[in-house]
Design a protein around this motif. Structure first.
Motif, short mmCIF file in Angstrom:
data_model
loop_
_atom_site.label_atom_id
_atom_site.label_comp_id
_atom_site.label_asym_id
_atom_site.label_seq_id
_atom_site.Cartn_x
_atom_site.Cartn_y
_atom_site.Cartn_z
N TYR A 78 0.83 -1.21 0.00
CA TYR A 78 0.00 0.00 0.00
C TYR A 78 0.87 1.26 0.00
O TYR A 78 0.53 2.27 -0.60
CB TYR A 78 -0.92 0.00 1.23
CG TYR A 78 -1.71 1.26 1.42
CD1 TYR A 78 -2.71 1.64 0.52
CD2 TYR A 78 -1.45 2.10 2.50
CE1 TYR A 78 -3.42 2.82 0.69
CE2 TYR A 78 -2.17 3.28 2.69
CZ TYR A 78 -3.14 3.62 1.78
OH TYR A 78 -3.86 4.80 1.96
N LEU A 79 2.03 1.19 0.62
CA LEU A 79 2.92 2.35 0.71
C LEU A 79 3.71 2.57 -0.58
O LEU A 79 4.00 3.71 -0.94
CB LEU A 79 3.93 2.15 1.84
CG LEU A 79 3.43 2.21 3.28
CD1 LEU A 79 4.54 1.74 4.21
CD2 LEU A 79 3.00 3.62 3.65
N GLN A 131 2.10 7.16 10.18
CA GLN A 131 0.97 8.00 9.80
C GLN A 131 -0.04 7.25 8.94
O GLN A 131 -1.24 7.56 8.95
CB GLN A 131 1.51 9.22 9.05
CG GLN A 131 0.50 10.24 8.60
CD GLN A 131 1.19 11.42 7.94
OE1 GLN A 131 2.09 12.04 8.51
NE2 GLN A 131 0.79 11.75 6.73
N ASN A 132 0.43 6.26 8.18
CA ASN A 132 -0.44 5.55 7.23
C ASN A 132 -0.77 4.12 7.65
O ASN A 132 -1.37 3.38 6.87
CB ASN A 132 0.23 5.53 5.86
CG ASN A 132 0.26 6.89 5.21
OD1 ASN A 132 -0.74 7.36 4.69
ND2 ASN A 132 1.42 7.54 5.26
N ALA A 133 -0.41 3.73 8.88
CA ALA A 133 -0.59 2.34 9.31
C ALA A 133 -1.98 2.03 9.86
O ALA A 133 -2.29 0.87 10.13
CB ALA A 133 0.46 1.99 10.36
N LYS A 134 -2.81 3.05 10.02
CA LYS A 134 -4.14 2.81 10.57
C LYS A 134 -4.92 1.82 9.71
O LYS A 134 -4.98 1.94 8.48
CB LYS A 134 -4.92 4.13 10.67
CG LYS A 134 -6.27 3.99 11.35
CD LYS A 134 -6.96 5.35 11.48
CE LYS A 134 -8.31 5.22 12.16
NZ LYS A 134 -8.99 6.53 12.29
N GLY A 135 -5.53 0.83 10.35
CA GLY A 135 -6.31 -0.18 9.65
C GLY A 135 -5.51 -1.40 9.22
O GLY A 135 -6.08 -2.34 8.67
N PHE A 136 -4.20 -1.39 9.48
CA PHE A 136 -3.35 -2.53 9.14
C PHE A 136 -2.85 -3.20 10.41
O PHE A 136 -2.44 -2.52 11.36
CB PHE A 136 -2.15 -2.09 8.30
CG PHE A 136 -2.49 -1.61 6.92
CD1 PHE A 136 -2.53 -2.49 5.85
CD2 PHE A 136 -2.77 -0.26 6.70
CE1 PHE A 136 -2.84 -2.04 4.57
CE2 PHE A 136 -3.08 0.20 5.43
CZ PHE A 136 -3.12 -0.69 4.36
N ASP A 137 -2.87 -4.52 10.42
CA ASP A 137 -2.36 -5.29 11.56
C ASP A 137 -0.86 -5.47 11.35
O ASP A 137 -0.39 -6.50 10.86
CB ASP A 137 -3.07 -6.64 11.66
CG ASP A 137 -2.70 -7.39 12.93
OD1 ASP A 137 -1.89 -6.88 13.72
OD2 ASP A 137 -3.24 -8.51 13.13
#
Length: 410
Positions: A78-79, A131-137
């Motif tokens: 995703y990144l 900052q972009n890790a929300k919603g990922f385990d």
């Protein structure tokens, strides 16, 4: 979730005990919280070792972040602009990541160590990751201080590694990882490097740094091994046409810079501008910046990175006209200078340096796309080390890389 490993504020890398005794100069580089030699002997001697024999380079200060957990691979994809999911364990992937507008955060390497584990090495990006890790385990762990990275570079590097390990490396392909013992210490080796030559990166636990250095050094003596500092590494990557974040483009993310450079907001770039367009796989699935990069791929970038050969005599003449001696620096310039054509600004020149391999003054040019044809004549507004104008310098567009790159084919 972000965790910090036990990171102590040290000035020495895992190899500091050895490098500090080998250096013959007082030139040191502050890379993040670490100190490493800029020059051991001379830049020319060290670049020659990289190009003709073998050199050992301490790259331990590179920021490193673990991605662990069920969503580690999905989050990395995703990144970034490439897909890691298709790669097996033991693969190294060179990639980059951008913001939503398609501007480069930075570029770097992802090491796939397990089904749910990627170790990322790049300029500082941990705040962008968080900052972009929300919603990922996924669990993010700063591992910068836990590993030493010993870069073994040059045409004799394979022979040195063979003797140091007692194993055959002739069929070890580019961008792969192999676990092995060196000097009784467990390490992993990646066929990688930042010089353009055949080379390897040896990843070492902090406590094993001296042991591994000694084993490689002893094996290398028969092949003319030399330690090389950051100045030589920087020149080598320039000759090989490899761009450097902060020097050649401004990282646009929220993180600070691991190198101490002036950040200029107007010098951001997209992957297509800096020659990384081949990495961008817009059809791989959703990733940050996909829409902007898809549009740019269709229209093409407005500017592109090229090689420049500069007329160094022009610089000498300008200084002589002012009654001043020319400035002579052994390092790559980490500032940008304005590029012009017919009196109009067309972009910038970056990473200007003297190439001891080519005996030429070279630089990168990020210039308007219609002026990037090989042989095009432009002008660079040369400045001194303080940014003061010196005068116009003639430059010619040349193909990249400046030298024949052998790292993936040797």
């Amino acid at each position: 979730m972000l965790q910090k490993s036990i990171v102590q504020q040290r000035c020495g890398t895992p190899f500091h005990e050895r490098t500090s005794k080998l250096t013959q100069t007082t030139w040191w580089y502050g890379w993040s919280q670490y100190l490493i030699p800029d020059v051991f002997s001379t830049v020319e001697e060290e670049v020659a070792a990289i190009r003709t024999a073998v050199a050992m380079i301490d790259m331990s200060p590179l920021p490193k972040v673990d991605f662990k957990g069920p969503d580690a691979i999905r989050f990395f994809d995703y990144l970034t602009v490439r897909s890691m999911a298709k790669n097996s364990i033991g693969h190294v992937q060179y990639t980059c990541w951008t913001n939503e507008k398609g501007a480069l955060i930075t570029d770097g390497l992802g090491f796939r160590l397990a089904e749910d584990h990627i170790l990322v090495s790049s300029d500082t990006s941990i705040n962008w990751f968080r900052q972009n890790a929300k919603g990922f385990d996924v669990e993010l762990v700063d591992r910068t201080d836990d590993y030493g990275v010993l870069s073994l570079q040059g045409p004799q590097s394979r022979a040195v590694l063979t003797d140091a390990t007692g194993e055959d490396w002739s069929d070890f392909p580019f961008c792969r990882i192999r676990h092995v013992m060196i000097g009784g210490a467990q390490v992993f080796v990646a066929r990688q490097g930042f010089t353009g030559e055949l080379g390897y990166e040896i990843w070492v636990n902090r406590t094993d740094g001296t042991t591994v250095w000694d084993a490689i050094w002893q094996a290398g003596l028969a092949y003319g091994v030399k330690p090389a500092g950051e100045y030589a590494l920087d020149v080598a990557r320039m000759e090989a046409g490899l761009t450097l974040a902060s020097s050649d483009y401004t990282n646009i993310g929220p993180d600070g810079r691991s190198a101490h450079v002036v950040v200029r907001p107007d010098e951001t770039s997209s992957p297509f501008e800096v020659g990384l367009g081949g990495l961008v796989h817009v059809n791989k699935g959703d990733f940050i910046g996909r829409a902007a990069l898809t549009a740019e791929k269709e229209t093409g970038p407005k500017r592109r990175f090229v090689g420049l050969e500069l007329e160094w005599q022009d610089i000498v003449d300008h200084y002589a006209a002012k009654g001043l001696p020319p400035e002579i620096a052994p390092r790559v310039r980490w500032d940008a200078m304005k590029a012009q054509s017919d009196g109009k600004t067309i972009g910038r020149a970056t990473s200007a340096t003297w190439s001891p391999t080519l005996d030429k003054l070279i630089a990168f040019g990020c210039i308007d796309i219609d002026l990037t044809e090989t042989g095009t004549q432009i002008v660079v507004d040369w400045t001194d080390q303080w940014g003061k104008p010196v005068g116009s310098v003639r430059a010619r567009v040349v193909d990249l890389p400046f030298i024949t790159v052998a790292r993936a084919t040797a």
